[in-house]
Design a protein around this motif. Structure first.
Motif, PDB file in Angstrom:
ATOM      1  N   ALA A 150      -3.137  -4.067  -1.896  1.00  0.00           N
ATOM      2  CA  ALA A 150      -2.482  -2.893  -1.320  1.00  0.00           C
ATOM      3  C   ALA A 150      -2.283  -3.214   0.158  1.00  0.00           C
ATOM      4  O   ALA A 150      -3.088  -2.859   1.011  1.00  0.00           O
ATOM      5  CB  ALA A 150      -3.327  -1.640  -1.508  1.00  0.00           C
ATOM      6  N   SER A 183       0.855  -1.185   0.000  1.00  0.00           N
ATOM      7  CA  SER A 183       0.000   0.000   0.000  1.00  0.00           C
ATOM      8  C   SER A 183       0.892   1.235   0.000  1.00  0.00           C
ATOM      9  O   SER A 183       1.897   1.289   0.715  1.00  0.00           O
ATOM     10  CB  SER A 183      -0.938   0.004   1.210  1.00  0.00           C
ATOM     11  OG  SER A 183      -0.241  -0.247   2.411  1.00  0.00           O
ATOM     12  N   ARG A 203      -2.651  -1.931   3.954  1.00  0.00           N
ATOM     13  CA  ARG A 203      -3.913  -1.181   4.021  1.00  0.00           C
ATOM     14  C   ARG A 203      -5.080  -2.160   4.006  1.00  0.00           C
ATOM     15  O   ARG A 203      -6.012  -2.046   4.822  1.00  0.00           O
ATOM     16  CB  ARG A 203      -4.001  -0.214   2.843  1.00  0.00           C
ATOM     17  CG  ARG A 203      -5.323   0.536   2.737  1.00  0.00           C
ATOM     18  CD  ARG A 203      -5.299   1.511   1.581  1.00  0.00           C
ATOM     19  NE  ARG A 203      -6.609   2.081   1.283  1.00  0.00           N
ATOM     20  CZ  ARG A 203      -6.855   2.890   0.262  1.00  0.00           C
ATOM     21  NH1 ARG A 203      -5.860   3.227  -0.561  1.00  0.00           N
ATOM     22  NH2 ARG A 203      -8.065   3.368   0.054  1.00  0.00           N
TER      23      ARG A 203
END
Length: 526
Positions: free
Chosen positions: A484, A369, A487
């Protein structure tokens, strides 16, 4: 104790720390009282905080607003900052807020009306109070407001988990009661052990070093992914929008991790016949009071003067920052026309062309992320070229725009995608590429797929709200990858429960293009 305020402030301030406000069950909620030095009756501003009563709240709200003539109460919520009881994210705030209002009613200085203010969790407690709004409540200022903790942790439903948010927020919530020193030590421990926490398996074991041992709350968040699980009962204070009587000011940023929740509550308030105001700036969740302090404070004072003091009116309904300038709108989103750009083999974005694009996602080396709606240091709008150079990221880009193109609303991606394991993620990001090749993120979206998804089915991915101007000579880019992390917790490729899974299987993801599979980006052009 008396404090001098800035020379520009009309009033000096008296500070009375450590007031003991009783909750309904007798638990003491410690409260600091800031009052302007005046004999005149002063409007009351209530701030309920899970992050202590000192810096920055004593400066942002205590002395700053008391210096402007408001009587300010900053209270530590249950189990934090010296207040009694045990902290829980959502189970106590509605009742404790009501008890605090009942205590205010009995004070000789209470003028019969009050307002509330605060960001993030300090906004959640306002939504909780709004589930049964007191009649004396005249205005609410909510900044980066969260209202639903299930949605915050599992934004795409039961298959996903916002791991970075859970670790960083958990560190804050679990260590507030120990004071500032304990919290700082906890942050250092998290930084030291974060990589192990997010890369180790199983997650129920790997997280412990980062959070200083077992934390039942964190394990509940991970292990109970369904919204009807009992641990999430009461986690959503969203219904307050249907009941609110106090006028609401909503403030957020294009890269605020609470942007989606803020806009959903804005729409819900409007459906309930309310007229909330909305401001969206070029901020993240944590930069709102850094880069945006002047605008955020001015908006709050304007809202309070109108609705708490009865001076003037709020003429600006929606104010958004686009293309380096502020725009005023009657509502969000404004009318727009959809513009469709098709993904092309070879990385183009424009007219239909048949073909396919593939990439390999390996959970042992997950796509990281970077930028966007994060709590970590890379949050916000940033150059994505290093991320886009990874072999597990694919980009699709238009030619140079002959004229500027402006969007306001929610861009979407419709992808005909398949994953070799059946268990795969799609992380899709809209970027603005300047003539020097700098690729800056605008907005993004994420979804997790399971074997229930047929290869011929289209995957519809909203990319989150955006207000952006692509200048002439710039290019529009769509970035597609398989995740990602951290995250969103990585996809193990097996479908096993996130909390206990240990097997990691790589996935080959294929995005199809052409008349039979018209994968496309759609932009709301104004």
């Amino acid at each position: 104790m008396r404090r001098r305020t800035r020379a520009s402030a009309p009033y000096d301030v008296e500070w009375e720390p450590g007031l003991e406000v009783p909750a309904a069950d007798g638990t003491v909620l410690v409260t600091d009282h800031y009052a302007p030095v005046t004999d005149a009756e002063c409007p009351v501003l209530l701030v309920r905080s899970a992050y202590g009563r000192g810096f920055p709240w004593n400066s942002l709200f205590g002395t700053a607003f008391a210096g402007q003539g408001f009587r300010v109460l900053i209270q530590s919520t249950r189990g934090t900052g010296g207040s009694g009881g045990r902290f829980h994210l959502w189970r106590n705030e509605a009742a404790d807020g009501q008890a605090t209002v009942e205590w205010m009613r009995k004070q000789e200085w209470f003028p019969g009306a009050f307002a509330t203010i605060g960001p993030s969790y300090l906004s959640y407690v306002q939504w909780a109070l709004g589930l049964d709004p007191p009649p004396e409540w005249r205005a609410a200022v909510m900044q980066g407001p969260a209202h639903d903790f299930y949605d915050a942790m599992h934004p795409d439903g039961h298959c996903t988990f916002r791991l970075e948010l859970a670790l960083i927020s958990g560190t804050a919530f679990f260590h507030q009661a120990g004071g500032q020193g304990a919290y700082l030590r906890a942050l250092l421990r998290l930084a030291r052990h974060l990589r192990h926490a997010v890369r180790g398996v199983p997650l129920l074991a790997s997280y412990r070093r980062a959070l200083g041992g077992r934390r039942q709350e964190f394990e509940d968040w991970v292990s109970h992914p369904y919204p009807d699980d009992l641990i999430w009962a009461g986690a959503d204070a969203g219904p307050a929008a249907d009941r609110m009587t106090a006028p609401v000011s909503l403030v957020t940023g294009w890269h605020d991790l609470a942007l989606g929740q803020t806009l959903r509550q804005y729409a819900r308030l409007r459906r309930a016949g309310r007229e909330p105001t909305l401001m969206i700036g070029p901020w993240t969740h944590t930069s709102m009071f850094d880069r945006g302090r002047a605008e955020v404070t001015a908006d709050a004072l304007d809202h309070l003067r109108v609705h708490l003091l009865g001076r003037g009116e709020r003429s600006r309904k929606v104010r958004v920052h686009i293309g380096g300038e502020w725009r005023e709108l009657p509502e969000w989103p404004p009318p727009s026309t959809p513009a469709r750009f098709h993904l092309r083999p070879g990385g183009g974005l424009g007219e239909l062309a048949a073909g396919a694009t593939s990439f390999r996602y390996d959970p042992r080396d997950p796509t990281p992320s970077f930028a966007g709606q994060l709590q970590s240091r890379t949050a916000g709008a940033r150059d994505n070229r290093r991320l886009e150079a990874r072999p597990d990221v694919r980009t699709f880009t238009t030619g140079s725009l002959p004229e500027a193109l402006e969007i306001m609303g929610t861009p979407t991606a419709d992808l005909y995608a398949a994953g070799s394991t059946g268990h795969f993620d799609l992380f899709v990001r809209l970027c603005d590429v300047d003539p020097q090749g700098r690729s800056v993120n605008v907005c993004d979206g994420f979804t997790r797929l399971t074997p229930d998804h047929a290869d011929e089915d289209v995957v519809h991915i909203p990319l989150g709200a955006a207000g952006h101007r692509f200048a002439a000579g710039h290019r529009i880019r769509l970035q597609v990858s398989g995740g990602a992390h951290p995250r969103f917790a990585r996809n193990y490729g097996t479908g096993e429960p996130l909390a206990t899974a240990t097997r990691l299987v790589a996935t080959t993801t294929t995005v199809h293009h052409g008349p039979a599979h018209p994968s496309a980006l759609t932009l709301p052009v104004v």
